[in-house]
Design a protein around this motif. Structure first.
Motif, short mmCIF file in Angstrom:
data_model
loop_
_atom_site.label_atom_id
_atom_site.label_comp_id
_atom_site.label_asym_id
_atom_site.label_seq_id
_atom_site.Cartn_x
_atom_site.Cartn_y
_atom_site.Cartn_z
N ASP A 84 0.81 -1.22 0.00
CA ASP A 84 0.00 0.00 0.00
C ASP A 84 0.84 1.27 0.00
O ASP A 84 0.30 2.37 0.10
N ALA A 85 2.16 1.14 -0.10
CA ALA A 85 3.05 2.32 -0.07
C ALA A 85 2.75 3.21 -1.27
O ALA A 85 2.36 2.72 -2.35
N PRO A 86 2.90 4.53 -1.11
CA PRO A 86 2.58 5.45 -2.21
C PRO A 86 3.46 5.29 -3.45
O PRO A 86 3.02 5.59 -4.55
N THR A 87 4.69 4.82 -3.29
CA THR A 87 5.57 4.60 -4.44
C THR A 87 6.29 3.26 -4.28
O THR A 87 6.42 2.75 -3.17
N ALA A 88 6.78 2.74 -5.40
CA ALA A 88 7.50 1.47 -5.37
C ALA A 88 8.77 1.55 -4.51
O ALA A 88 9.16 0.57 -3.87
N ALA A 89 9.40 2.71 -4.47
CA ALA A 89 10.64 2.88 -3.70
C ALA A 89 10.41 2.75 -2.20
O ALA A 89 11.34 2.47 -1.45
N LEU A 90 9.17 2.90 -1.74
CA LEU A 90 8.87 2.83 -0.31
C LEU A 90 8.30 1.47 0.10
O LEU A 90 8.02 1.26 1.27
N ARG A 91 8.14 0.56 -0.82
CA ARG A 91 7.49 -0.73 -0.50
C ARG A 91 8.35 -1.65 0.35
O ARG A 91 7.87 -2.22 1.31
N ARG A 92 9.60 -1.82 0.01
CA ARG A 92 10.47 -2.72 0.78
C ARG A 92 10.91 -2.00 2.04
O ARG A 92 11.56 -0.97 1.98
N ARG A 93 10.57 -2.56 3.21
CA ARG A 93 10.81 -1.92 4.50
C ARG A 93 11.87 -2.70 5.27
O ARG A 93 11.81 -3.92 5.37
N TYR A 94 12.83 -1.98 5.83
CA TYR A 94 13.97 -2.58 6.52
C TYR A 94 14.06 -2.07 7.95
O TYR A 94 13.68 -0.95 8.26
N ASP A 95 14.60 -2.92 8.80
CA ASP A 95 14.97 -2.54 10.15
C ASP A 95 16.47 -2.78 10.28
O ASP A 95 17.05 -3.54 9.50
N LEU A 96 17.10 -2.13 11.24
CA LEU A 96 18.53 -2.32 11.45
C LEU A 96 18.76 -3.19 12.67
O LEU A 96 18.04 -3.10 13.67
N VAL A 97 19.79 -4.02 12.58
CA VAL A 97 20.22 -4.86 13.69
C VAL A 97 21.60 -4.37 14.11
O VAL A 97 22.53 -4.33 13.31
N LEU A 98 21.70 -3.94 15.37
CA LEU A 98 22.93 -3.37 15.91
C LEU A 98 23.49 -4.32 16.97
O LEU A 98 22.80 -4.60 17.96
N ASN A 99 24.70 -4.81 16.74
CA ASN A 99 25.36 -5.73 17.67
C ASN A 99 24.48 -6.92 18.03
O ASN A 99 24.40 -7.34 19.18
N GLY A 100 23.76 -7.44 17.04
CA GLY A 100 22.94 -8.63 17.23
C GLY A 100 21.54 -8.39 17.77
O GLY A 100 20.76 -9.32 17.91
N GLU A 101 21.18 -7.13 18.07
CA GLU A 101 19.86 -6.79 18.60
C GLU A 101 19.18 -5.79 17.68
O GLU A 101 19.84 -4.93 17.11
N PRO A 102 17.83 -5.85 17.55
CA PRO A 102 17.14 -4.82 16.76
C PRO A 102 17.42 -3.44 17.34
O PRO A 102 17.44 -3.26 18.56
N LEU A 103 17.65 -2.48 16.48
CA LEU A 103 17.93 -1.11 16.91
C LEU A 103 16.69 -0.51 17.56
O LEU A 103 15.59 -0.61 17.03
N ASP A 104 16.86 0.09 18.73
CA ASP A 104 15.76 0.79 19.40
C ASP A 104 15.77 2.23 18.88
O ASP A 104 16.51 3.09 19.36
N TRP A 105 14.94 2.47 17.88
CA TRP A 105 14.94 3.77 17.19
C TRP A 105 14.59 4.92 18.13
O TRP A 105 15.12 6.01 17.99
#
Length: 147
Positions: free
Chosen positions: A87-108
């Protein structure tokens, strides 16, 4: 020959004026303001930018209001595909990523990076121009905010 050249130049000039006038009269497309994604994720371009910033910084800080700052040495950071938003407004926004820092999900919400001489919240740094930022999230860490 000069006459044809002058007619051609005048015709081109009048065409440009007419096109610019019609473009001026058309209303601008509406601006869409969307809420910040929850949980917070990045598109591929922003994930790449965040990875390089974090690797280059080498040191982040974790902080929430009323708590002490805690340094985080960056040993390893990588991006993980978490969803494809159809449902993203453009194709460039469809693939969504999270970051993993030192083996743990990043607490944004509580992770800050040095940016422009100040400690800036990573989530707010990567919130898009067309998104409402979370209202309760401090953008910077100031000396008055930390014990």
């Amino acid at each position: 020959m000069r006459r044809y050249r002058a007619v051609f130049i005048l015709t081109a000039l009048f065409t440009l004026i007419a096109l610019s006038a019609s473009a001026y009269e058309q209303p601008a497309p509406p601006t869409i303001i969307v809420p910040t994604r929850d949980p917070f994720t990045l598109n591929a371009y922003d994930a790449t930018q965040a990875l390089w910033m974090i690797r280059r910084a080498g040191l982040l800080q974790s902080w929430s209001p009323g708590a002490r700052r805690r340094n985080i040495a960056v040993r390893e950071v990588h991006a993980v595909l978490v969803e494809i938003d159809r449902d993203a407004p453009t194709a460039a926004l469809r693939r969504r990523y999270d970051l993993v820092l030192n083996g743990e999900p990043l607490d944004w919400r509580t992770t800050y990076i040095e940016y422009g001489g100040e400690m800036v919240n990573l989530q707010l740094l990567f919130t898009y121009r067309n998104q409402y930022p979370p209202g309760d999230l401090p953008y910077r860490i100031s000396g008055e905010q930390t014990p």
